[in-house]
Design a protein around this motif. Structure first.
Motif, short mmCIF file in Angstrom:
data_model
loop_
_atom_site.label_atom_id
_atom_site.label_comp_id
_atom_site.label_asym_id
_atom_site.label_seq_id
_atom_site.Cartn_x
_atom_site.Cartn_y
_atom_site.Cartn_z
N ARG A 181 0.84 -1.21 0.00
CA ARG A 181 0.00 0.00 0.00
C ARG A 181 0.87 1.25 0.00
NH1 ARG A 181 -5.30 0.25 1.27
NH2 ARG A 181 -4.99 2.07 2.57
N TYR A 184 2.08 2.10 -3.31
CA TYR A 184 1.09 2.76 -4.19
C TYR A 184 0.57 4.07 -3.59
CZ TYR A 184 0.95 -1.25 -7.31
OH TYR A 184 1.28 -2.20 -8.23
N ASN A 185 1.30 4.61 -2.62
CA ASN A 185 0.91 5.87 -1.98
C ASN A 185 -0.46 5.83 -1.34
OD1 ASN A 185 3.20 7.46 -2.25
ND2 ASN A 185 2.69 7.90 -4.40
N LEU A 186 -0.83 4.67 -0.82
CA LEU A 186 -2.10 4.58 -0.12
C LEU A 186 -1.87 4.85 1.36
CD1 LEU A 186 -3.44 1.42 -1.96
CD2 LEU A 186 -4.40 3.73 -2.10
N PRO A 187 -2.89 5.38 2.04
CA PRO A 187 -2.68 5.75 3.45
C PRO A 187 -2.43 4.54 4.34
CG PRO A 187 -4.99 6.00 2.82
CD PRO A 187 -4.22 5.73 1.57
N ARG A 188 -1.82 4.80 5.48
CA ARG A 188 -1.51 3.75 6.44
C ARG A 188 -2.73 3.53 7.34
NH1 ARG A 188 2.64 1.25 8.64
NH2 ARG A 188 4.01 2.06 7.03
N TYR A 189 -3.13 2.29 7.51
CA TYR A 189 -4.23 1.96 8.41
C TYR A 189 -3.71 1.28 9.65
CZ TYR A 189 -7.56 3.04 4.66
OH TYR A 189 -8.29 3.66 3.69
N VAL A 199 -10.94 -3.60 3.35
CA VAL A 199 -10.99 -2.31 2.64
C VAL A 199 -9.61 -1.98 2.08
CG1 VAL A 199 -11.35 0.18 2.93
CG2 VAL A 199 -12.92 -1.43 4.03
N GLU A 203 -8.72 -1.28 -1.81
CA GLU A 203 -8.07 -0.06 -2.31
C GLU A 203 -6.80 -0.41 -3.07
OE1 GLU A 203 -9.52 2.98 1.26
OE2 GLU A 203 -7.46 2.28 1.20
N LEU A 206 -7.70 -1.49 -6.52
CA LEU A 206 -8.02 -0.33 -7.38
C LEU A 206 -6.73 0.34 -7.87
CD1 LEU A 206 -10.98 1.63 -5.69
CD2 LEU A 206 -11.07 -0.27 -7.29
N ALA A 207 -5.80 0.51 -6.95
CA ALA A 207 -4.54 1.17 -7.31
C ALA A 207 -3.77 0.34 -8.33
CB ALA A 207 -3.70 1.40 -6.06
N SER A 211 -2.91 1.49 -12.08
CA SER A 211 -1.52 1.68 -12.51
C SER A 211 -1.16 0.76 -13.67
CB SER A 211 -0.57 1.45 -11.34
OG SER A 211 -0.59 0.09 -10.98
#
Lengths: 223, 612
Positions: A181, A184-189, A199, A203, A206-207, A211
């Motif tokens: 994640r 892919y520059n997705l936020p940290r959960y 979730v 995400e 999707l990324a 890409s």
């Protein structure tokens, strides 16, 4: 080939089974390989377990969320606490689910009914099928006589395929969900919540699809 | 179950949503659809219907109107699409991802229900909506009146008179037309200006006849401005030249005149007001009272989207006015000065680059005719001005670089010796002084003294590569952080941990590069931007380097300005310490590239003097 094999297995399972929910599940035609990603419905799923061996681990909680219309639809997000057969064991310190909490959960058979219903006519998405999918297969076989006969997209395998195909990519890179994640520059959960992990997996998919565009537009590009 | 902890936590922290209760947040979170957009892809298309509130979860987007002008940029935690959602109108601005972005699309009916159930939530979004409707595309220049063109300020056709007409005729015409200044033409060519004041002081007061021609009393070669200049530029010219009337030309032809009152008419909180009021004060207490309005003025300029260069000029213009007025107050108290002198502003005031937080750096250059006995007078004058500046908020220079220090209150010949010594026999102290003293500018008194000093400095410096090389080496003392996220420059003093000193690690390195490059090019220009441009013109820097450094300076100054403005608004003392939490990921990224530009230029400077 795999799709044909899957279809035949589903046909056989339909003939053998007497359970109406399972029959409805295998009866529904599989999504076409040519279905566009935006038109498909995918069930992104994550399980918290008592261990890492799919042959012995018990399910503690399970969460899933749908991707439809190319978006993660949080209105479809569902999670269940599952009453395990054994005790929670030492992993409680990881996922925070104690015996008391899971004691109030649903029976594993009830959980499987809900999973089967959610997966009817849809594609399963997990991060690392080796654990979650195999565990579901085992439970499914015990309950319905055959494994979970559903097309699977494994985000970990998908990324692994890409890195091994492109030798210039660093294949020592971690393929753990949070690390991918971040890539892919997705936020940290926070982690260790099955629904948020579902979730997070959604995400990530999707990324990955975005890409890989335009080479990745249909379900067939993802299996 | 069915909890979405991370989503709920994020939503509950959003402005507006922080006013909702847990159940409302849960409803809002569950109504979200999450979309992922690669950089360059369109999220909302102009003209389409919009049924959702869009929230940036990560990444950044640009909103542009149909003309393609940038309306705003949004980053993590920002909402967009609410105008079309709330007005049930088609989308006005196209939103395009400028980074890979994760967007939360919140259901519009849920959003509306929340607005109905919480008045404060509703108020928040109505305010957001009105802000957006009022905001025009981000301008490169000032908003509001300052951003108008001069031509829009002209309220009437020019009132002119021929140079051969009598002063009486001119006065009559001025009275009839109700103007306080008249433009003079010679065979149709604009050649001068006559004001009420000119007639009073140059004719009536000296007992001259009203029959003499206008030509004899007019101010020739008056300062003018082009009709397509911006109003704030006209304001600056009037402030700097201390004039009240400014003829407006279109390709050399007179098209009108603007006066200070034209500005008053359109804008109440204008710097001109303040400069005007400053010049009316006859006591230090009066000046201190006027200065109380400065923070409000800075806030309004920042709110009006002034850039760093403009704000630096505005703040400096006001400091100059205060300094001048203090000199006048001093002269009124002490009597006429025994000899010519120049009050010199140094450092950021000298460069026209002051910010909301500035201390004072100044000096006195006396005429070489000054004798030792004269120092009594200038000592007292320096005391009045230094104390007055401190009382007005320009605290004493910690390094005692002030005119009250006898070392910095000397005749021109001593100053020339100082600089000659610093340049030819460089020492650590000399280099430190040079940094402040090379940015010198006459604020009050006889500017010729300062010009003469500058000429001598330029000659000394240009011939002395060794001195420049040492300055270049010295300029490496403060370096920008290499990276913003992991290699953040922290001050170890403890007081400002986790913050970045924008001045020391951002602005000063650029100022120093500019100063050295300009000196090497034999340039006496004083503002950092002008120094960079001049150095590029002289081949000391490439055009690209110069403009990249100017852009970097612009960004860092803008961040400092906004940072200090937030502090002023919060009633705090402004400082230069920016916390990374104050800025969006996008700005961090831009700042990071600005820093790398500065690092590259620092390395190039070392190379230039063969120090690398």
């Amino acid at each position: 080939m795999r799709r044909l094999w899957l279809a035949l297995r589903r046909l056989r399972a339909w003939r053998r089974s007497s359970d109406p929910v399972y029959k409805a599940f295998v009866e529904r035609p599989l999504p076409q390989r040519g279905t566009r990603f935006e038109d498909a419905e995918l069930v992104c799923l994550d399980i918290e377990t008592t261990g890492l061996d799919p042959e012995s681990a018990d399910m503690l909680s399970i969460g899933w969320v749908l991707i439809r219309g190319g978006k993660v639809d949080l209105a479809t997000a569902e999670s269940l606490i599952v009453r395990p057969l054994g005790d929670v064991g030492h992993t409680a310190s990881v996922h925070g689910l104690t015996d008391t909490i899971v004691g109030q959960g649903v029976a594993p058979t009830e959980a499987m009914y809900r999973v089967i219903a959610a997966l009817t006519g849809r594609v399963l998405v997990v991060h690392y099928a080796g654990l979650d999918k195999n565990l579901l297969d085992r439970l499914c076989r015990a309950q319905f006589g055959d494994k979970l006969l559903v097309p699977v997209i494994d985000t970990l395998a998908l990324e692994h395929r890409r890195t091994s195909r492109h030798h210039h990519l660093d294949d020592t890179r971690s393929l753990r969900l949070p690390d991918l994640r971040a890539h892919y520059n997705l936020p940290r959960y926070g982690g260790h919540d099955c629904l948020m992990d579902a979730v997070a997996t959604a995400e990530l998919l999707l990324a990955m699809v975005a890409s890989r565009a335009p080479d990745c537009q249909t379900l067939g590009d993802l299996y | 179950m069915n909890e979405l902890p991370d989503v709920a936590r994020f939503v509950s922290g959003l402005p507006g949503f922080d006013l909702l209760d847990e159940a409302q947040i849960k409803t809002a979170a569950r109504s979200i659809q999450i979309g992922y957009y690669r950089a360059g892809s369109v999220v909302l298309q102009t003209g389409r219907d919009n049924k959702q509130l869009h929230i940036v979860r990560s990444g950044a987007l640009e909103l542009r109107n149909v003309e393609g002008d940038l309306v705003t940029r949004v980053a993590e935690g920002d909402c967009f699409g609410f105008p079309s959602l709330m007005n049930e109108s088609p989308v006005r601005n196209q939103s395009v991802a400028i980074e890979d972005s994760l967007i939360y699309h919140m259901d519009g009916t849920v959003f509306s229900a929340l607005r109905r159930s919480s008045e404060r939530f509703d108020t928040h979004f109505i305010r957001l909506l009105s802000d957006r409707l009022l905001s025009r595309p981000l301008p490169t220049k000032l908003h509001g009146a300052g951003n108008r063109q001069v031509s829009q300020l002209i309220s009437r056709s020019p009132v002119t008179i021929d140079a051969s007409a009598s002063v009486r005729d001119a006065a009559t015409k001025m009275g009839d037309q109700r103007v306080s200044a008249i433009l003079v033409t010679d065979k149709g060519e604009f050649c001068g200006i006559v004001t009420d004041r000119d007639i009073r002081t140059r004719v009536v007061a000296v007992g001259k006849s009203g029959e003499i021609p206008v030509r004899d009393i007019m101010s020739t070669n008056p300062v003018s401005i082009n009709f397509d200049a911006l109003a704030y530029e006209a304001a600056l010219v009037m402030m700097q030249k201390q004039i009240h009337h400014l003829p407006v030309l279109d390709h050399g032809n007179l098209v009108g005149m603007i006066s200070r009152s034209d500005f008053m008419r359109i804008e109440t909180e204008h710097p001109l007001y303040l400069v005007n009021d400053i010049s009316k004060q006859s006591s230090v207490q009066g000046l201190v009272a006027v200065c109380k309005r400065l923070p409000g003025l800075i806030t309004s300029q920042v709110g009006a989207d002034a850039n760093g260069e403009q704000l630096g000029k505005f703040v400096t213009t006001i400091t100059d006015a205060i300094t001048r007025q203090l000199c006048r107050i001093g002269e009124a108290e002490l009597g006429s000065p025994p000899c010519d002198y120049a009050w010199v502003a140094l450092g950021s005031q000298g460069r026209h680059e002051q910010s909301a937080k500035s201390d004072q750096d100044n000096a006195l250059v006396l005429n070489d005719a000054a004798i030792a006995a004269n120092d009594e007078y200038f000592k007292a004058l320096a005391r009045i001005v230094n104390d007055g500046l401190d009382a007005c908020g320009y605290v004493y220079c910690p390094g005692d670089v002030m005119a009250s220090n006898p070392k910095w209150r000397q005749p021109l010949k001593v100053w020339k010796d100082y600089f000659h010594q610093w340049i030819t026999v460089p020492s650590e102290k000399a280099l430190m002084h040079a940094n402040i003293f090379f940015d010198l500018r006459c604020v009050y008194g006889n500017a010729v003294l300062v010009d003469e000093l500058k000429t001598s400095i330029r000659e000394d410096a240009k011939r002395n590569e060794l001195f420049l090389a040492l300055m270049a080496k010295n300029a490496m003392f403060f370096q920008p952080p290499l990276g913003f996220f992991r290699q953040f420059v922290l001050e170890k003093s403890g007081e400002h941990k986790n913050t970045l000193d924008l001045k020391l690690h951002g602005i000063m390195p650029i100022v120093e590069i500019a100063r050295i490059r300009a000196l090497a090019a034999g340039e006496v220009r004083i503002t950092t931007r002008n120094r960079l441009r001049a150095a590029a013109k002289a081949g000391e820097l490439t055009e690209a380097d110069a403009s990249n450094l100017i852009d970097a300076l612009e960004l860092i100054e803008k961040l400092r300005m906004e940072h200090q403005n937030r502090q002023l608004n919060a009633g705090k003392k402004p400082d230069n310490h920016l916390s990374p939490a104050e800025i969006s990921p996008l700005v961090r990224q831009n700042l990071k590239s600005a820093f790398s530009q500065v690092s590259v230029s620092q390395a190039a400077l070392l190379n230039r003097f063969h120090l690398a």
